[in-house]
Motif scaffolding. Structure first.
Motif, PDB file in Angstrom:
ATOM      1  N   GLY A 253       0.808  -1.217   0.000  1.00  0.00           N
ATOM      2  CA  GLY A 253       0.000   0.000   0.000  1.00  0.00           C
ATOM      3  C   GLY A 253       0.839   1.263   0.000  1.00  0.00           C
ATOM      4  O   GLY A 253       0.528   2.232  -0.713  1.00  0.00           O
ATOM      5  N   MET A 256       2.349   1.748  -3.513  1.00  0.00           N
ATOM      6  CA  MET A 256       1.356   2.221  -4.470  1.00  0.00           C
ATOM      7  C   MET A 256       1.009   3.679  -4.216  1.00  0.00           C
ATOM      8  O   MET A 256       0.887   4.486  -5.153  1.00  0.00           O
ATOM      9  CB  MET A 256       0.094   1.361  -4.398  1.00  0.00           C
ATOM     10  CG  MET A 256      -0.940   1.699  -5.465  1.00  0.00           C
ATOM     11  SD  MET A 256      -2.490   0.794  -5.263  1.00  0.00           S
ATOM     12  CE  MET A 256      -1.925  -0.895  -5.371  1.00  0.00           C
ATOM     13  N   GLY A 257       0.837   4.035  -2.941  1.00  0.00           N
ATOM     14  CA  GLY A 257       0.521   5.420  -2.600  1.00  0.00           C
ATOM     15  C   GLY A 257       1.638   6.368  -3.012  1.00  0.00           C
ATOM     16  O   GLY A 257       1.384   7.469  -3.519  1.00  0.00           O
ATOM     17  N   ALA A 260       1.512   6.902  -6.862  1.00  0.00           N
ATOM     18  CA  ALA A 260       0.432   7.811  -7.257  1.00  0.00           C
ATOM     19  C   ALA A 260       0.766   9.247  -6.866  1.00  0.00           C
ATOM     20  O   ALA A 260       0.565  10.188  -7.649  1.00  0.00           O
ATOM     21  CB  ALA A 260      -0.875   7.367  -6.608  1.00  0.00           C
ATOM     22  N   CYS A 332      -2.983   4.728   1.384  1.00  0.00           N
ATOM     23  CA  CYS A 332      -2.916   4.370  -0.033  1.00  0.00           C
ATOM     24  C   CYS A 332      -4.164   4.830  -0.774  1.00  0.00           C
ATOM     25  O   CYS A 332      -4.077   5.479  -1.829  1.00  0.00           O
ATOM     26  CB  CYS A 332      -2.737   2.864  -0.178  1.00  0.00           C
ATOM     27  SG  CYS A 332      -2.751   2.263  -1.886  1.00  0.00           S
ATOM     28  N   VAL A 333      -5.328   4.497  -0.253  1.00  0.00           N
ATOM     29  CA  VAL A 333      -6.586   4.870  -0.901  1.00  0.00           C
ATOM     30  C   VAL A 333      -6.688   6.386  -1.031  1.00  0.00           C
ATOM     31  O   VAL A 333      -7.064   6.919  -2.089  1.00  0.00           O
ATOM     32  CB  VAL A 333      -7.788   4.305  -0.112  1.00  0.00           C
ATOM     33  CG1 VAL A 333      -9.095   4.919  -0.597  1.00  0.00           C
ATOM     34  CG2 VAL A 333      -7.846   2.789  -0.245  1.00  0.00           C
ATOM     35  N   VAL A 336      -4.108   7.758  -3.682  1.00  0.00           N
ATOM     36  CA  VAL A 336      -4.544   7.478  -5.055  1.00  0.00           C
ATOM     37  C   VAL A 336      -5.708   8.383  -5.433  1.00  0.00           C
ATOM     38  O   VAL A 336      -5.736   8.975  -6.524  1.00  0.00           O
ATOM     39  CB  VAL A 336      -4.928   5.992  -5.214  1.00  0.00           C
ATOM     40  CG1 VAL A 336      -5.659   5.761  -6.536  1.00  0.00           C
ATOM     41  CG2 VAL A 336      -3.694   5.109  -5.129  1.00  0.00           C
ATOM     42  N   LEU A 357      -5.511   2.347 -10.558  1.00  0.00           N
ATOM     43  CA  LEU A 357      -5.137   2.234  -9.145  1.00  0.00           C
ATOM     44  C   LEU A 357      -6.310   2.516  -8.209  1.00  0.00           C
ATOM     45  O   LEU A 357      -6.244   2.193  -7.021  1.00  0.00           O
ATOM     46  CB  LEU A 357      -3.987   3.194  -8.821  1.00  0.00           C
ATOM     47  CG  LEU A 357      -2.674   2.966  -9.578  1.00  0.00           C
ATOM     48  CD1 LEU A 357      -1.607   3.924  -9.069  1.00  0.00           C
ATOM     49  CD2 LEU A 357      -2.208   1.531  -9.446  1.00  0.00           C
ATOM     50  N   SER A 361      -6.070   0.104  -5.269  1.00  0.00           N
ATOM     51  CA  SER A 361      -5.764   0.621  -3.927  1.00  0.00           C
ATOM     52  C   SER A 361      -6.698   0.055  -2.868  1.00  0.00           C
ATOM     53  O   SER A 361      -6.335  -0.026  -1.687  1.00  0.00           O
ATOM     54  CB  SER A 361      -5.835   2.153  -3.922  1.00  0.00           C
ATOM     55  OG  SER A 361      -7.151   2.611  -4.191  1.00  0.00           O
ATOM     56  N   ARG A 362      -7.880  -0.371  -3.293  1.00  0.00           N
ATOM     57  CA  ARG A 362      -8.817  -0.962  -2.316  1.00  0.00           C
ATOM     58  C   ARG A 362      -8.297  -2.275  -1.751  1.00  0.00           C
ATOM     59  O   ARG A 362      -8.701  -2.685  -0.646  1.00  0.00           O
ATOM     60  CB  ARG A 362     -10.184  -1.205  -2.955  1.00  0.00           C
ATOM     61  CG  ARG A 362     -10.840  -0.005  -3.582  1.00  0.00           C
ATOM     62  CD  ARG A 362     -11.213   1.063  -2.606  1.00  0.00           C
ATOM     63  NE  ARG A 362     -12.163   0.634  -1.590  1.00  0.00           N
ATOM     64  CZ  ARG A 362     -12.864   1.471  -0.820  1.00  0.00           C
ATOM     65  NH1 ARG A 362     -12.724   2.774  -0.987  1.00  0.00           N
ATOM     66  NH2 ARG A 362     -13.690   1.009   0.086  1.00  0.00           N
ATOM     67  N   ARG A 365      -6.843  -1.923   1.541  1.00  0.00           N
ATOM     68  CA  ARG A 365      -7.811  -1.646   2.612  1.00  0.00           C
ATOM     69  C   ARG A 365      -8.627  -2.893   2.961  1.00  0.00           C
ATOM     70  O   ARG A 365      -9.014  -3.085   4.116  1.00  0.00           O
ATOM     71  CB  ARG A 365      -8.744  -0.516   2.167  1.00  0.00           C
ATOM     72  CG  ARG A 365      -9.727  -0.085   3.224  1.00  0.00           C
ATOM     73  CD  ARG A 365     -10.661   0.991   2.700  1.00  0.00           C
ATOM     74  NE  ARG A 365     -10.156   2.334   2.963  1.00  0.00           N
ATOM     75  CZ  ARG A 365     -10.776   3.453   2.579  1.00  0.00           C
ATOM     76  NH1 ARG A 365     -11.904   3.371   1.899  1.00  0.00           N
ATOM     77  NH2 ARG A 365     -10.267   4.629   2.869  1.00  0.00           N
TER      78      ARG A 365
END
Length: 389
Positions: A253, A256-257, A260, A332-333, A336, A357, A361-362, A365
């Motif tokens: 996470g 990915m965050g 983005a 992360c969510v 994004v 994403l 990104s989910r 979570r």
């Protein structure tokens, strides 16, 4: 983009971070989107990461690994993710399965699996989630019964990643305690070609190289040595795998965050609508700054969890790993979402590679355990509040 991420890390960790970042940059998001579009797997990146020693950095040196721990492996996944090319199977194969076998496996199991998991030539999936139990180990209905010297497994699993490319799957089943008659969790190595071991791919909206599967175990017969570790220590062994899973999901996470956010920051610096770049406006800048803060805070908790785990503090690591996974999933969510919003219409184009994403990104979570179940864990275990279930 300025970051303080190395302040608490050793020179070796900083060097590892830089080296993996360089590898990730050579592949990047374009590589990942091409692999997904063509229905392939990340074989090239997986093989190169393995050759450089990154996949097995957490596994014991005597079995071909790097002799490190979760601190090192989480750096690898985070930096690959920050470059736009995370390897989801790192969470499963070297982290969960590798750590469980390294800590609790027999000498034969270690010799059979760890060198291959370390050099990437072998891959292992992990099956715990069930249709009616989620990840609640107390409601798992997959059972293992003795039949002479063999074990016979029966049950179903869902949302098992990468079974199509895995040489075996580490299955969480339950055996009957001879003393109490109660069922207790145990872990079994099930080869991909075992008779009665069937799989069906789940049709996912999520686009990723790693496919999701439902597994059916129809009286799968396994030899006695398929059991990992001690039959009476199954719960301990299970959580020895789940803590790395949560640490690595946090790394997934955070990476990915960061990817983005970097795209959004670059865009905000250069996109000019009026007199100044849009990043000069606080309505754009402040949400991006908040996203950066949240990601940095998440990494601190991930680092704490990894260190506690590597030091052998499973209880402390359990609390920290759950908190890290929760924090990283939320960060992360939000990162994004804010990145896509910063780019406006461009955030939904293939050119910028952010729209996909929103769904991906989910994962941080939801999986491997929902944020609500983590809040249950913290309220009960950390705060001592009573259970409602």
């Amino acid at each position: 983009m300025s970051t303080a991420r190395t302040a608490l890390e050793t020179e070796e960790h900083q060097a590892l971070r830089a080296a993996v970042a360089a590898l990730g940059k050579r592949y990047g998001r374009d590589y990942m989107t091409t692999v997904i579009r063509e229905g392939k797997h990340t074989d090239e990146l997986w093989a190169e990461a393995a050759k450089l020693g990154y996949l097995g950095v957490n596994l014991p040196e005597e079995y071909g690994g790097g002799g490190g721990g979760m601190a090192e492996l989480s750096i690898v996944l985070e930096e690959l993710g920050a470059a736009g090319s995370p390897l989801l199977m790192m969470i499963v194969s070297p982290a969960i399965c590798g750590m469980v076998i390294a800590r609790f496996g027999t000498e034969e199991q270690k010799r059979t699996w760890l060198p291959g998991l370390a050099d990437g030539s072998l891959t292992m999936a992990f099956g715990i989630t069930e249709p009616d139990a989620g990840s609640n180990s107390h409601r798992i209905t997959t059972t293992a019964r003795r039949d002479g010297d063999d074990w016979v497994l029966t049950g179903r699993k869902v949302f098992v990643s990468g079974v199509d490319i895995a040489d075996a799957t580490l299955i969480v089943g339950r055996t009957e305690d001879a003393r109490s008659g109660k069922l207790k969790p145990c872990l079994f190595i099930v080869p991909r070609d075992a008779p009665g071991f069937g799989r069906n791919q789940i049709d996912m909206e999520l686009h990723a190289p790693e496919k999701q599967f439902e597994l059916v175990l129809d009286d799968v017969r396994l030899p006695a040595d398929a059991l990992v570790g001690d039959e009476d220590a199954g719960l301990l062994q299970l959580f020895a795998g789940l803590n790395p899973e949560r640490i690595m999901t946090a790394a997934f996470g955070i990476g990915m965050g960061r990817f983005a956010l970097s795209r959004a920051v670059e865009y905000a610096r250069t996109r000019q609508v009026w007199k100044d770049p849009i990043g000069a406006h606080q309505a754009i800048a402040h949400p991006l700054a908040t996203a950066h803060i949240d990601l940095e805070l998440s990494r601190l908790m991930m680092q704490k969890a990894a260190r506690l785990y590597d030091e052998g503090d499973d209880i402390g690591a359990g609390e920290a790993a759950n908190m890290a996974k929760y924090a990283a999933g939320e960060a992360c969510v939000k990162a994004v979402d804010q990145a896509v919003h910063t780019l406006g219409g461009n955030g939904l184009t293939r050119e910028y590679g952010l729209a996909s994403l929103i769904t991906a990104s989910r994962v941080a979570r939801i999986a491997p355990v929902s944020r609500e179940m983590i809040l249950n864990y913290v309220s009960h275990q950390s705060l001592g509040l009573p259970k409602s279930y």
